[in-house]
Design a protein around this motif. Structure first.
Motif, short mmCIF file in Angstrom:
data_model
loop_
_atom_site.label_atom_id
_atom_site.label_comp_id
_atom_site.label_asym_id
_atom_site.label_seq_id
_atom_site.Cartn_x
_atom_site.Cartn_y
_atom_site.Cartn_z
N ALA A 284 1.15 -1.18 0.21
CA ALA A 284 0.17 -0.20 0.64
C ALA A 284 0.71 1.35 -0.02
N LEU A 285 1.90 1.39 0.43
CA LEU A 285 2.98 2.01 0.21
C LEU A 285 3.97 2.15 -0.79
N PHE A 286 4.12 3.24 -1.69
CA PHE A 286 4.53 3.60 -2.99
C PHE A 286 5.55 4.92 -2.63
N VAL A 287 6.55 4.50 -4.12
CA VAL A 287 7.28 5.53 -3.54
C VAL A 287 7.29 6.27 -5.36
N LYS A 288 6.45 7.31 -5.69
CA LYS A 288 6.37 8.02 -7.51
C LYS A 288 7.90 8.12 -8.04
N THR A 289 8.13 7.33 -8.98
CA THR A 289 9.62 7.34 -9.80
C THR A 289 9.17 8.71 -11.04
N GLN A 290 10.04 9.60 -11.45
CA GLN A 290 10.21 9.10 -13.26
C GLN A 290 11.06 9.05 -13.28
N VAL A 291 10.83 8.58 -15.18
CA VAL A 291 12.77 8.44 -15.84
C VAL A 291 13.10 9.63 -16.06
N ILE A 292 14.66 9.90 -16.11
CA ILE A 292 14.85 11.28 -16.41
C ILE A 292 15.85 11.22 -17.03
#
Length: 396
Positions: free
Chosen positions: A284-292
């Motif tokens: 239920a816990l996540f770190v949202k991230t983006q490809v840079i």
């Protein structure tokens, strides 16, 4: 939420895709299902449930747990207890040793503060005669100086070492002596035994955890028998964690479960072989991230070790299908390295959004000021709340 940055408050009602990265995000639907499963388990097995608030450090989530059926919360630090009480949580157990006189004075003040609230009670653990003496002194001084006519009492649990090899008196006679010492002081009330086997939580096989829990149960049973032989009611036996709570519940000696991590479920706990007697919990816990950045052999995302703790290993890339096809590697403070798993050449595109499951939830939460609650799922959900990490940095 008036003290939140405008950019965060304005997220409420917006699509999940609008959340900037990196960010700590809660799948509120999964969290609520996890809470229901734990509450149902505790009710079915006739045990109390008092989760560790050190997991989430949030008064909002603590209140959700209590509404779901929790008896109160556990904390490990005096400062965490202060934050909980200030936020309206009045049944708090400091399941740790507090020795410094200045901290004990704060504990005594908290005990006074919750006394006027219905069901309000502060509890604490001890494992030494000196710890009992110092606690009694702080409580007596607080009672003497208080203007209230009510003489407050703090519940005291004798912590016994049931295999963790950390704090705790030896089971048996040493624990009984502490209980007898507690009973000498009018401001202290012997409440039972703290019997938490931390190492058992992360033993991977179910049979290893059963063996560790059985050993802990024997130590508790011995201590309870000796307490009774001295004319002392053993009181409540409290302990257990997400990896073993079904075993403590089945033991017949534990009356309260302290499991907390089940609410978020990190990578480490998910690696345990599941005990069939234990409910199935969801991440239920996540770190949202983006490809840079992208390259022939790897991609780079913007969530490094300042976004998630690595003491229990690297995070796992969340898969909406059966497999994500990606592994996360150490990229330093601000970057994560993403490589395709063996047999795959699939890499994410520049700008692609990904979700990481932390290796260890508790210290990951402590890295963030807020958690962003999402309803409707991570793919197409919307932001429905911003949850402050109230006790972030509450270490004393």
């Amino acid at each position: 939420m008036s003290n939140l940055p405008a950019r965060l408050s304005e997220l409420i009602g917006k699509p999940v895709h609008d959340i900037d990265t990196p960010a700590l995000v809660i799948d509120m639907d999964a969290l609520k299902r996890n809470l229901v499963r734990m509450a149902d388990f505790a009710k079915k097995h006739h045990v109390r449930w008092r989760p560790h608030a050190k997991l989430h450090k949030s008064t909002v989530l603590a209140k959700m747990q209590i509404k779901a059926g929790a008896a109160g919360v556990c904390v490990q630090k005096t400062a965490e207890a202060e934050v909980m009480v200030a936020g309206g949580i009045y049944n708090v157990y400091i399941s740790n040793q507090v020795i410094a006189p200045a901290k004990l004075a704060r504990v005594a003040a908290l005990t006074q503060a919750v006394a006027s609230h219905r069901g309000g009670q502060i509890a604490i653990a001890v494992d030494s005669p000196e710890g009992v003496s110092r606690l009694a002194k702080a409580m007596t001084e607080a009672r003497t100086s208080a203007r209230s006519s009510v003489a407050t009492v703090i519940d005291v649990f004798v912590e016994i070492d049931v295999g963790q090899g950390r704090c705790g008196a030896q089971p048996g006679e040493a624990a009984v002596k502490l209980a007898l010492e507690i009973r000498k002081h009018p401001a202290l009330r012997f409440a039972g035994l703290q019997a938490y086997q931390g190492k058992a939580q992360h033993l991977r096989s179910a049979i290893e955890r059963r063996m560790a829990a059985a050993s802990a149960t024997k130590a508790v049973e011995l201590t309870c028998q000796l307490l009774k032989a001295h004319g002392i009611a053993p009181g409540l036996v409290t302990g257990a964690g997400t990896g073993s709570f079904a075993l403590e519940a089945a033991s017949g000696v534990y009356g309260e479960l302290q499991a907390g991590s089940f609410m978020f479920m990190d990578v480490d706990y998910a690696q345990n072989e599941r005990d069939p007697a234990q409910p199935q919990f969801e991440h239920a816990l996540f770190v949202k991230t983006q490809v840079i950045s992208t390259h022939a052999s790897h991609a780079v995302c913007d969530a490094g070790h300042k976004s998630h703790a690595i003491d229990s290993g690297m995070p796992k890339v969340h898969a909406f299908e059966k497999k994500s096809g990606l592994d996360y590697f150490n990229g330093g403070d601000e970057h994560g390295i993403l490589r395709p798993v063996d047999g795959s050449d699939r890499l994410p595109a520049l700008g692609q959004l990904l979700w990481l499951i932390p290796g260890h939830c508790d210290p990951t939460v402590n890295l963030h000021d807020v958690m962003i609650g999402v309803s409707g799922g991570l793919r197409n959900g919307t932001v429905d709340r911003i949850i402050q990490v109230d006790a972030r940095g509450a270490m004393t």
